[in-house]
Design a protein around this motif. Sequence first.
Motif, PDB file in Angstrom:
ATOM      1  N   THR A   1       0.836  -1.203   0.000  1.00 27.57           N
ATOM      2  CA  THR A   1       0.000   0.000   0.000  1.00 27.57           C
ATOM      3  C   THR A   1       0.867   1.249   0.000  1.00 27.57           C
ATOM      4  O   THR A   1       0.597   2.199  -0.746  1.00 27.57           O
ATOM      5  CB  THR A   1      -0.956   0.001   1.211  1.00 27.57           C
ATOM      6  N   ASP A   2       1.920   1.264   0.822  1.00 30.89           N
ATOM      7  CA  ASP A   2       2.842   2.407   0.831  1.00 30.89           C
ATOM      8  C   ASP A   2       3.413   2.639  -0.565  1.00 30.89           C
ATOM      9  O   ASP A   2       3.473   3.773  -1.043  1.00 30.89           O
ATOM     10  CB  ASP A   2       4.014   2.182   1.794  1.00 30.89           C
ATOM     11  N   ARG A   3       3.841   1.558  -1.212  1.00 33.96           N
ATOM     12  CA  ARG A   3       4.421   1.678  -2.555  1.00 33.96           C
ATOM     13  C   ARG A   3       3.443   2.321  -3.524  1.00 33.96           C
ATOM     14  O   ARG A   3       3.803   3.218  -4.285  1.00 33.96           O
ATOM     15  CB  ARG A   3       4.829   0.306  -3.087  1.00 33.96           C
ATOM     16  N   LYS A   4       2.192   1.853  -3.497  1.00 34.23           N
ATOM     17  CA  LYS A   4       1.173   2.393  -4.398  1.00 34.23           C
ATOM     18  C   LYS A   4       0.899   3.863  -4.106  1.00 34.23           C
ATOM     19  O   LYS A   4       0.811   4.679  -5.018  1.00 34.23           O
ATOM     20  CB  LYS A   4      -0.132   1.603  -4.272  1.00 34.23           C
ATOM     21  N   GLN A   5       0.762   4.187  -2.824  1.00 32.29           N
ATOM     22  CA  GLN A   5       0.421   5.557  -2.457  1.00 32.29           C
ATOM     23  C   GLN A   5       1.564   6.531  -2.748  1.00 32.29           C
ATOM     24  O   GLN A   5       1.334   7.631  -3.237  1.00 32.29           O
ATOM     25  CB  GLN A   5       0.013   5.627  -0.983  1.00 32.29           C
ATOM     26  N   ILE A   6       2.768   6.134  -2.473  1.00 36.31           N
ATOM     27  CA  ILE A   6       3.906   7.027  -2.672  1.00 36.31           C
ATOM     28  C   ILE A   6       4.272   7.156  -4.143  1.00 36.31           C
ATOM     29  O   ILE A   6       4.620   8.231  -4.616  1.00 36.31           O
ATOM     30  CB  ILE A   6       5.116   6.559  -1.826  1.00 36.31           C
TER      31      ILE A   6
ATOM     32  N   GLU B   1      -1.597   4.562  -8.648  1.00 38.97           N
ATOM     33  CA  GLU B   1      -3.056   4.577  -8.670  1.00 38.97           C
ATOM     34  C   GLU B   1      -3.508   5.944  -8.169  1.00 38.97           C
ATOM     35  O   GLU B   1      -2.751   6.636  -7.488  1.00 38.97           O
ATOM     36  CB  GLU B   1      -3.618   3.489  -7.743  1.00 38.97           C
ATOM     37  N   GLU B   2      -4.729   6.309  -8.512  1.00 39.36           N
ATOM     38  CA  GLU B   2      -5.246   7.574  -8.005  1.00 39.36           C
ATOM     39  C   GLU B   2      -5.434   7.438  -6.504  1.00 39.36           C
ATOM     40  O   GLU B   2      -6.172   6.577  -6.025  1.00 39.36           O
ATOM     41  CB  GLU B   2      -6.573   7.916  -8.680  1.00 39.36           C
TER      42      GLU B   2
ATOM     43  N   ARG C   1      -1.593   9.702   0.742  1.00 44.75           N
ATOM     44  CA  ARG C   1      -0.198   9.721   0.265  1.00 44.75           C
ATOM     45  C   ARG C   1       0.693  10.365   1.326  1.00 44.75           C
ATOM     46  O   ARG C   1       1.757   9.846   1.657  1.00 44.75           O
ATOM     47  CB  ARG C   1      -0.105  10.484  -1.056  1.00 44.75           C
ATOM     48  N   TYR C   2       0.273  11.473   1.878  1.00 42.32           N
ATOM     49  CA  TYR C   2       1.024  12.159   2.927  1.00 42.32           C
ATOM     50  C   TYR C   2       1.211  11.247   4.146  1.00 42.32           C
ATOM     51  O   TYR C   2       2.295  11.186   4.723  1.00 42.32           O
ATOM     52  CB  TYR C   2       0.303  13.453   3.336  1.00 42.32           C
ATOM     53  N   GLN C   3       0.147  10.535   4.538  1.00 41.92           N
ATOM     54  CA  GLN C   3       0.232   9.627   5.684  1.00 41.92           C
ATOM     55  C   GLN C   3       1.225   8.501   5.417  1.00 41.92           C
ATOM     56  O   GLN C   3       1.992   8.108   6.307  1.00 41.92           O
ATOM     57  CB  GLN C   3      -1.146   9.055   6.013  1.00 41.92           C
ATOM     58  N   ALA C   4       1.225   7.966   4.198  1.00 39.14           N
ATOM     59  CA  ALA C   4       2.169   6.901   3.849  1.00 39.14           C
ATOM     60  C   ALA C   4       3.602   7.416   3.942  1.00 39.14           C
ATOM     61  O   ALA C   4       4.480   6.738   4.484  1.00 39.14           O
ATOM     62  CB  ALA C   4       1.881   6.371   2.440  1.00 39.14           C
ATOM     63  N   ILE C   5       3.834   8.610   3.420  1.00 39.48           N
ATOM     64  CA  ILE C   5       5.172   9.200   3.484  1.00 39.48           C
ATOM     65  C   ILE C   5       5.594   9.392   4.938  1.00 39.48           C
ATOM     66  O   ILE C   5       6.726   9.086   5.314  1.00 39.48           O
ATOM     67  CB  ILE C   5       5.206  10.535   2.703  1.00 39.48           C
ATOM     68  N   SER C   6       4.684   9.843   5.756  1.00 33.71           N
ATOM     69  CA  SER C   6       4.969  10.051   7.173  1.00 33.71           C
ATOM     70  C   SER C   6       5.313   8.731   7.876  1.00 33.71           C
ATOM     71  O   SER C   6       6.251   8.668   8.668  1.00 33.71           O
ATOM     72  CB  SER C   6       3.768  10.715   7.843  1.00 33.71           C
TER      73      SER C   6
END
Length: 78
Positions: free
Chosen positions: A19-24, A28-29, A35-40
Motif C-alpha cells: 500500500t505504501d508503494r502504491k500511495q507514494i 493509482e489515483e 499519500r502524505y500519511q504513507a510518506i509520514s
Amino acid sequence: MSDGSKDKMARTRALLTKTDRKQISNTEEVDENKRYQAISRVRSRIQDELPKDVEVLREHHPELYEELQDVVCQGDSK
C-alpha cells in the motif's frame, strides 16, 4: 494460518508495504492525504526503527549488515 502464508506475508515488505508503494509512487489515483500519511509512516520507520535494526545487524550479524549496505549504497553509484 499455514507456515507458507506466514512466509509469503513476511516477504511482501521490506521498508514499504504494498500500500505504501502504491500511495507514494502514485501508480493509482490516491487521495493526497493518504499519500502524505504513507510518506509520514515511512519517514518514521527510517528515522526511528531502521537505525535500531541496522545496529542489531552490525553487532550480531555482520554478513547481513554488509548485504544491507550493498543494497542501500548501490543507489549511490547509479
